[in-house]
Motif scaffolding. Structure first.
Motif, PDB file in Angstrom:
ATOM      1  N   ILE A  50       0.339  -4.053   4.862  1.00 36.41           N
ATOM      2  CA  ILE A  50       0.703  -5.765   4.300  1.00 36.41           C
ATOM      3  C   ILE A  50      -1.521  -5.887   4.338  1.00 36.41           C
ATOM      4  O   ILE A  50      -1.781  -5.353   5.248  1.00 36.41           O
ATOM      5  CB  ILE A  50       1.035  -6.331   5.597  1.00 36.41           C
ATOM      6  N   ALA A  51      -2.022  -6.090   3.203  1.00 35.13           N
ATOM      7  CA  ALA A  51      -3.379  -6.590   2.821  1.00 35.13           C
ATOM      8  C   ALA A  51      -3.630  -7.255   4.225  1.00 35.13           C
ATOM      9  O   ALA A  51      -2.753  -8.204   3.598  1.00 35.13           O
ATOM     10  CB  ALA A  51      -2.728  -7.176   1.863  1.00 35.13           C
ATOM     11  N   CYS A  52      -5.215  -6.488   4.439  1.00 35.18           N
ATOM     12  CA  CYS A  52      -5.883  -8.035   5.334  1.00 35.18           C
ATOM     13  C   CYS A  52      -7.386  -7.475   4.700  1.00 35.18           C
ATOM     14  O   CYS A  52      -7.714  -6.808   5.060  1.00 35.18           O
ATOM     15  CB  CYS A  52      -5.605  -7.363   7.111  1.00 35.18           C
ATOM     16  N   ASP A 103       1.655 -15.299   4.348  1.00 30.30           N
ATOM     17  CA  ASP A 103       2.283 -14.803   3.122  1.00 30.30           C
ATOM     18  C   ASP A 103       2.345 -13.932   3.061  1.00 30.30           C
ATOM     19  O   ASP A 103       2.598 -13.309   1.318  1.00 30.30           O
ATOM     20  CB  ASP A 103       1.108 -15.761   2.329  1.00 30.30           C
ATOM     21  N   ARG A 104       2.575 -12.526   3.165  1.00 30.27           N
ATOM     22  CA  ARG A 104       1.963 -11.672   2.096  1.00 30.27           C
ATOM     23  C   ARG A 104       3.308 -10.753   3.119  1.00 30.27           C
ATOM     24  O   ARG A 104       3.416  -9.339   1.944  1.00 30.27           O
ATOM     25  CB  ARG A 104       0.490 -10.694   3.118  1.00 30.27           C
ATOM     26  N   PHE A 105       4.226 -11.100   3.771  1.00 28.85           N
ATOM     27  CA  PHE A 105       5.341 -10.401   3.482  1.00 28.85           C
ATOM     28  C   PHE A 105       6.206 -10.206   2.940  1.00 28.85           C
ATOM     29  O   PHE A 105       6.590  -8.469   3.137  1.00 28.85           O
ATOM     30  CB  PHE A 105       5.951 -10.572   5.647  1.00 28.85           C
ATOM     31  N   ALA A 106       6.370 -10.944   2.158  1.00 32.75           N
ATOM     32  CA  ALA A 106       7.477 -10.578   1.299  1.00 32.75           C
ATOM     33  C   ALA A 106       7.354  -9.534   0.496  1.00 32.75           C
ATOM     34  O   ALA A 106       8.217  -8.910  -0.372  1.00 32.75           O
ATOM     35  CB  ALA A 106       7.432 -11.686   0.922  1.00 32.75           C
ATOM     36  N   VAL A 107       5.844  -9.593  -0.191  1.00 30.72           N
ATOM     37  CA  VAL A 107       5.443  -8.518  -0.844  1.00 30.72           C
ATOM     38  C   VAL A 107       5.871  -6.705  -0.518  1.00 30.72           C
ATOM     39  O   VAL A 107       6.525  -6.072  -0.886  1.00 30.72           O
ATOM     40  CB  VAL A 107       3.799  -8.815  -1.110  1.00 30.72           C
TER      41      VAL A 107
END
Length: 215
Positions: free
Chosen positions: A13-15, A29-33
């Motif tokens: 996951i991007a961070c 908000d990036r889990f779904a991707v």
């Protein structure tokens, strides 16, 4: 446990490289991707979210709910969730805590562990704010920091927790345990142990530390 070879899938996951509460929470908000990259119509025994500090900032229950809302999975764990299960399994209370994070995140994590009945008797941090540098901290430095925690604690420690999945601990866990005679658990060893347990997998025990060798 059913005789089939396990299938292990991994994604990221991007961070932002700057480890702050705001940047960690932004992963929510990036889990779904990321979860959409896994095969559709696939049933997972367990999914592990491998970020200790973000599990704290986002909330373990929130992480579980998000993951279960996107894929078919029986169990969800995080390094924090796994750690508490591990500490209870080995029956310890007085903990030495080592982390790379800035003190704000470390303090909140220690407070959570104490709220759950564990005593943080000694704590130290490398005070590093960039995740890219955290991943470059040498295992020898981690080993020396464990030494410091054990030697400076006024209360005899029952176990050491090395927090952060970016820290390279695998090569020093057994060495530190042998020197100090107590379990040394890292974020990675905790979540690996918990995922193997939840998926009912038999894994080689050699080199993994006292946690994996519990009866």
């Amino acid at each position: 446990g059913n005789g089939q070879l396990p299938t292990i899938l991994h994604s990221r996951i991007a961070c932002n490289d700057q480890v702050t509460a705001e940047n960690l929470t932004a992963m929510t908000d990036r889990f779904a991707v990321t979860l959409a990259l896994f095969p559709s119509n696939y049933h997972f025994d367990v999914v592990g979210y491998g970020c200790t500090s973000a599990s704290l900032m986002i909330g373990e229950k929130t992480v579980q709910n998000i993951i279960k809302s996107h894929i078919n999975v029986d169990n969800v764990t995080t390094p924090l969730t796994a750690l508490r299960r591990a500490l209870r399994t080995i029956g310890v209370k007085n903990i030495g805590y080592l982390a790379p994070y800035i003190s704000e995140i470390s303090a909140q994590m220690c407070a959570l562990l104490e709220k759950n009945g564990f005593q943080i008797c000694a704590a130290a941090t490398f005070g590093e704010e960039k995740d890219s540098i955290v991943g470059c901290i040498h295992p020898h430095s981690i080993f020396d920091a464990v030494d410091m925690l054990v030697n400076q604690s006024d209360t005899p420690l029952d176990a050491i927790f090395i927090s952060c999945t970016s820290l390279k601990c695998a090569t020093i866990i057994e060495k530190a345990e042998s020197k100090h005679g107590i379990p040394v658990i890292s974020s990675n060893s905790a979540i690996a142990w918990d995922m193997a347990r939840l998926a009912n997998l038999d894994v080689p025990l050699a080199g993994k530390g006292l946690l994996f060798n519990q009866n």
